[in-house]
Scaffold this motif. Sequence first.
Motif, short mmCIF file in Angstrom:
data_model
loop_
_atom_site.label_atom_id
_atom_site.label_comp_id
_atom_site.label_asym_id
_atom_site.label_seq_id
_atom_site.Cartn_x
_atom_site.Cartn_y
_atom_site.Cartn_z
N UNK A 39 0.81 -1.22 0.00
CA UNK A 39 0.00 0.00 0.00
C UNK A 39 0.84 1.27 0.00
N UNK A 40 1.85 1.30 0.87
CA UNK A 40 2.63 2.52 1.08
C UNK A 40 3.38 2.95 -0.18
N UNK A 91 14.05 -0.73 5.59
CA UNK A 91 12.62 -0.57 5.83
C UNK A 91 11.74 -1.51 5.00
N UNK A 101 7.26 -6.09 0.94
CA UNK A 101 6.48 -5.77 2.13
C UNK A 101 7.27 -4.77 2.97
N UNK A 102 6.57 -3.86 3.63
CA UNK A 102 7.29 -2.99 4.56
C UNK A 102 7.79 -3.82 5.74
N UNK A 122 -1.84 -2.75 -7.35
CA UNK A 122 -1.34 -3.69 -6.35
C UNK A 122 -0.18 -4.51 -6.88
#
Lengths: 151, 90
Positions: free
Chosen positions: B9-10, B55, B84-85, B19
């Motif tokens: 998302x970020x 991160x 992924x974060x 996506x």
Amino acid sequence: MLVIRRDLVDAMVAHARRDHPDEACGIIAGPEGSDRPERFVAMDNAERSPTFYRFDSMEQLRVHREMERNDEETVVVYHSHTATEPYPSRTDISYASEPNAHYVLISTRDPEQHELRSYRIVDGVVTEEPVEVVESYMFAHTGADDTPDCP
Amino acid sequence: MAVIVSIPTILRTHTGGKKSVEAAGETLAQVIDDLETNHGGLKQRLVKEGALHRFVNVYVNDEDVRFAGGLEAAVKDGDTVTILPAVAGG
């Protein structure tokens, strides 16, 4: 505001107590777009440390895939502080990457009484929000008990 | 060589909200360079000083590339790259 069921709060607190003095961490997933925490997922703290936490990357991938399959998203990201107040640290803020998530902190510094707070962290800015603990989401937001919903 | 890259998302501001996007390359570094040509700004969110940024977690299929060669991890046609974060703090 975070509206959350009591059993989910109890589960976070129990996890934080169990892992004390190390930090505990996890998420609560909910249906996409609902902002409703439903499925509790305790995660391993790969750091096993009283001052840091990090989701185990393989466990995180598994949970991510499960959520994709279920059309869920992360509604709550929680972790504990075991010796300090439940306020996001500088590291917490630098890693915060879910603008839609509620960041819940639980302090277990007092062995008798836990402290639980919730925050939004967006672009490095921390905003505390109220937490409403409910027995069931069905009856949340129906107004005060002394005001009948229907005439 | 086309791979599917799943975007968290970020970082979707760089992919017009998508996506997942397609990219090409034989190593993760090449895939990221290819992503950058179509979705400017992504690379600096993923790479810092020649290594993966702390991160983010990046996976090729089910493998965390930190344990599989980092940016030099091999990627082949049909693979899925998942970003992924990293979730961490103090």
